[in-house]
Design an enzyme around this catalytic site. Structure first.
Site, PDB file in Angstrom:
ATOM      1  N   GLY A  94       0.797  -1.225   0.000  1.00 25.72           N
ATOM      2  CA  GLY A  94       0.000   0.000   0.000  1.00 25.72           C
ATOM      3  C   GLY A  94       0.827   1.272   0.000  1.00 25.72           C
ATOM      4  N   SER A  99       3.530  -3.008  -4.510  1.00 25.39           N
ATOM      5  CA  SER A  99       3.632  -4.273  -3.752  1.00 25.39           C
ATOM      6  C   SER A  99       2.745  -5.348  -4.378  1.00 25.39           C
ATOM      7  CB  SER A  99       3.220  -4.065  -2.300  1.00 25.39           C
ATOM      8  OG  SER A  99       1.817  -3.785  -2.201  1.00 25.39           O
ATOM      9  N   ALA A 102       4.464  -6.590  -7.616  1.00 24.25           N
ATOM     10  CA  ALA A 102       5.690  -7.373  -7.349  1.00 24.25           C
ATOM     11  C   ALA A 102       5.318  -8.751  -6.818  1.00 24.25           C
ATOM     12  CB  ALA A 102       6.570  -6.627  -6.340  1.00 24.25           C
ATOM     13  N   ASP A 143       2.383  -1.468 -13.697  1.00 30.34           N
ATOM     14  CA  ASP A 143       3.062  -2.006 -12.512  1.00 30.34           C
ATOM     15  C   ASP A 143       3.591  -3.400 -12.776  1.00 30.34           C
ATOM     16  OD1 ASP A 143       1.316  -0.667  -9.596  1.00 30.34           O
ATOM     17  OD2 ASP A 143       2.277   0.289 -11.316  1.00 30.34           O
TER      18      ASP A 143
HETATM   19  N1  ADP Z   1      -1.408  -4.885   6.514  1.00 32.46           N
HETATM   20  C1  ADP Z   1      -1.964  -5.413   5.431  1.00 32.46           C
HETATM   21  N2  ADP Z   1      -2.401  -6.690   5.419  1.00 32.46           N
HETATM   22  C2  ADP Z   1      -2.952  -7.228   4.313  1.00 32.46           C
HETATM   23  N3  ADP Z   1      -3.128  -6.550   3.157  1.00 32.46           N
HETATM   24  C3  ADP Z   1      -2.715  -5.272   3.132  1.00 32.46           C
HETATM   25  C4  ADP Z   1      -2.119  -4.624   4.238  1.00 32.46           C
HETATM   26  N4  ADP Z   1      -1.826  -3.345   3.894  1.00 32.46           N
HETATM   27  C5  ADP Z   1      -2.231  -3.194   2.610  1.00 32.46           C
HETATM   28  N5  ADP Z   1      -2.758  -4.343   2.172  1.00 32.46           N
HETATM   29  C6  ADP Z   1      -3.310  -4.644   0.847  1.00 32.46           C
HETATM   30  O1  ADP Z   1      -2.187  -4.767  -0.017  1.00 32.46           O
HETATM   31  C7  ADP Z   1      -2.587  -4.390  -1.318  1.00 32.46           C
HETATM   32  C8  ADP Z   1      -1.610  -3.310  -1.765  1.00 32.46           C
HETATM   33  O2  ADP Z   1      -1.775  -3.140  -3.100  1.00 32.46           O
HETATM   34  P1  ADP Z   1      -2.009  -1.675  -3.711  1.00 32.46           P
HETATM   35  O3  ADP Z   1      -3.193  -1.058  -3.074  1.00 32.46           O
HETATM   36  O4  ADP Z   1      -1.967  -1.863  -5.196  1.00 32.46           O
HETATM   37  O5  ADP Z   1      -0.758  -0.862  -3.193  1.00 32.46           O
HETATM   38  P2  ADP Z   1       0.695  -0.817  -3.824  1.00 32.46           P
HETATM   39  O6  ADP Z   1       0.648  -1.619  -5.094  1.00 32.46           O
HETATM   40  O7  ADP Z   1       0.918   0.627  -4.017  1.00 32.46           O
HETATM   41  O8  ADP Z   1       1.577  -1.406  -2.775  1.00 32.46           O
HETATM   42  C9  ADP Z   1      -4.015  -3.861  -1.225  1.00 32.46           C
HETATM   43  O9  ADP Z   1      -4.915  -4.884  -1.605  1.00 32.46           O
HETATM   44  C10 ADP Z   1      -4.181  -3.560   0.245  1.00 32.46           C
HETATM   45  O10 ADP Z   1      -5.538  -3.728   0.667  1.00 32.46           O
HETATM   46  C1  PMV Z   2      -2.772   4.372 -10.178  1.00 35.08           C
HETATM   47  C2  PMV Z   2      -2.048   3.426 -11.117  1.00 35.08           C
HETATM   48  O1  PMV Z   2      -1.740   4.107 -12.334  1.00 35.08           O
HETATM   49  C3  PMV Z   2      -0.747   2.936 -10.487  1.00 35.08           C
HETATM   50  C4  PMV Z   2      -0.952   2.232  -9.145  1.00 35.08           C
HETATM   51  O2  PMV Z   2       0.302   2.058  -8.481  1.00 35.08           O
HETATM   52  P1  PMV Z   2       0.347   1.380  -6.999  1.00 35.08           P
HETATM   53  O3  PMV Z   2      -0.561   0.149  -7.018  1.00 35.08           O
HETATM   54  O4  PMV Z   2      -0.201   2.395  -6.018  1.00 35.08           O
HETATM   55  O5  PMV Z   2       1.773   1.027  -6.758  1.00 35.08           O
HETATM   56  C5  PMV Z   2      -3.010   2.268 -11.399  1.00 35.08           C
HETATM   57  C6  PMV Z   2      -2.556   1.416 -12.590  1.00 35.08           C
HETATM   58  O6  PMV Z   2      -1.693   1.853 -13.382  1.00 35.08           O
HETATM   59  O7  PMV Z   2      -3.093   0.317 -12.694  1.00 35.08           O
HETATM   60 MG    MG Z   3      -0.640  -1.798  -6.635  1.00 39.58          MG
END
Ligand code: ADP
Ligand code: PMV
Ligand code: MG
Length: 308
Positions: A94, A99, A102, A143
């Site tokens: 998040g 994340s 990846a 991503d």
């Molecule tokens: N502590 C946690 N436990 C389980 N899932 C989490 C936790 N914190 C965030 N998440 C989940 O991890 C995922 C992160 O993905 P995303 O929202 O795309 O963020 P990013 O790709 O920027 O890391 C989301 O589904 C979010 O709900």
């Molecule tokens: C907002 C967006 O452009 C990037 C999302 O990046 P992240 O899941 O927050 O790392 C969504 C997408 O490209 O699917």
């Molecule tokens: Mg994401």
């Protein structure tokens, strides 16, 4: 039977959110990786120690969060036999650092090795994108492409991926709020604003596209000097889309005051992180931001998904 794979997180230098509407984007893989290890097991079990998750899928146990990506990838690309899945995350969930992507790419890489499947990067990226789409309802291939290919990439409007080359060493500082953003929610909120104000939002997305194309042209000319100002303008447009927060904008302005050539939200926003472009000033910018927020001097990673 045991298999493992890892994939990098990423920062988006230009074009997040606009990329969901078919616009281009530029993103770079960072040396923060997520590793997935699979082992034969008598029961289905998912362990994510950094999140305190130990999930056995007992009937009725809610999955949710990052587990949704794992469950969907297993539904699509595994045969249902019991498996122990261990996820070691250097990419905080998040935080706008990809994340979810990846994790999904590393899991698909480990599943392919587990099942003896040969798959090229295009196929891996495409399957990982399908998982993000299914879980988030909307997702660009950005991503999952960066986590698959690694390096610095330009995602074109026709969805082709172009590897770029630029010396970004010791130039990127990432600072994260204490609040995670949720990509699905932020993508939905931009869509709602688009539906309310289509002409306005369409011009904002077009302006974002022009910034990204201009940045790509400068990178191809090996002229990185204008990138900072272009990132600042991109941040202003992300604010106009409604995805900034007072804290993220404060971080951006503190980074610029400390010497960053440019700084902007990276990823979905609504929390998460900013990225600052600081050629020659990374130390002072990291020191200034590090006083209040989790901050790292990100190193560029040329490596995408790796089978371990
Ligand atoms: N502590 C946690 N436990 C389980 N899932 C989490 C936790 N914190 C965030 N998440 C989940 O991890 C995922 C992160 O993905 P995303 O929202 O795309 O963020 P990013 O790709 O920027 O890391 C989301 O589904 C979010 O709900
Ligand atoms: C907002 C967006 O452009 C990037 C999302 O990046 P992240 O899941 O927050 O790392 C969504 C997408 O490209 O699917
Ligand atoms: Mg994401």
């Amino acid at each position: 039977m045991r298999s493992a794979a890892s994939a990098p997180g990423k920062v988006i230098l230009f074009g997040e959110h606009a990329v969901v509407y078919g616009k281009p984007a530029v993103a770079v893989a960072i040396n923060r990786r997520t590793t997935v290890t699979l082992e034969d097991s008598g029961e289905m079990r998912i362990d994510i120690p950094s999140l305190g998750i130990s999930f056995t899928g007992e009937s009725g146990t809610p999955a949710g969060g990052i587990l949704d990506y794992i469950m969907r990838a297993l539904e699509l690309y595994h045969d249902g036999s019991p498996l122990r899945v261990r996820v070691d995350m250097e990419v905080p969930a998040g935080s706008g650092l990809g994340s979810s992507a990846a994790l999904t790419v590393a899991l698909i890489g480990a599943l392919d090795a587990y099942h003896g499947r040969e798959a090229g990067p295009d196929d891996t990226a495409s399957r990982a994108h399908r998982v993000e789409l299914d879980v988030q309802g909307a997702a660009s291939p950005l991503d999952t492409a960066v986590s698959t290919y690694g390096g610095l990439i330009y995602l074109a409007p026709d969805r082709t991926v172009r590897r770029l080359s630029a010396d970004l060493r010791d130039s990127l500082v990432i600072s994260s709020t204490h609040r995670s953003g949720n990509t699905a929610e932020m993508v939905a909120s931009v869509r709602e604003r688009y539906e309310r104000l289509p002409e306005v939002m369409s011009m904002i997305m077009d302006a974002t596209e022009m910034i990204t194309r201009t940045a790509c042209r400068f990178i191809l000319e090996n002229n990185l000097e204008p990138l900072g100002e272009l990132m600042n303008i991109n941040h202003g447009l992300l604010d106009a889309m409604g995805v900034s927060t007072p804290e993220l904008s404060m971080m951006v302005h503190e980074a610029r005051a400390a010497g960053a050539a440019g700084a902007k939200i990276t990823g979905a926003g609504g929390g998460g992180s900013i990225v600052a472009f600081c050629p020659g000033t990374a130390g002072s910018v990291a020191e200034a931001l590090g006083r209040k927020w989790n901050t790292l001097r990100a190193e560029f990673s040329s490596e995408g998904v790796l089978h371990l």
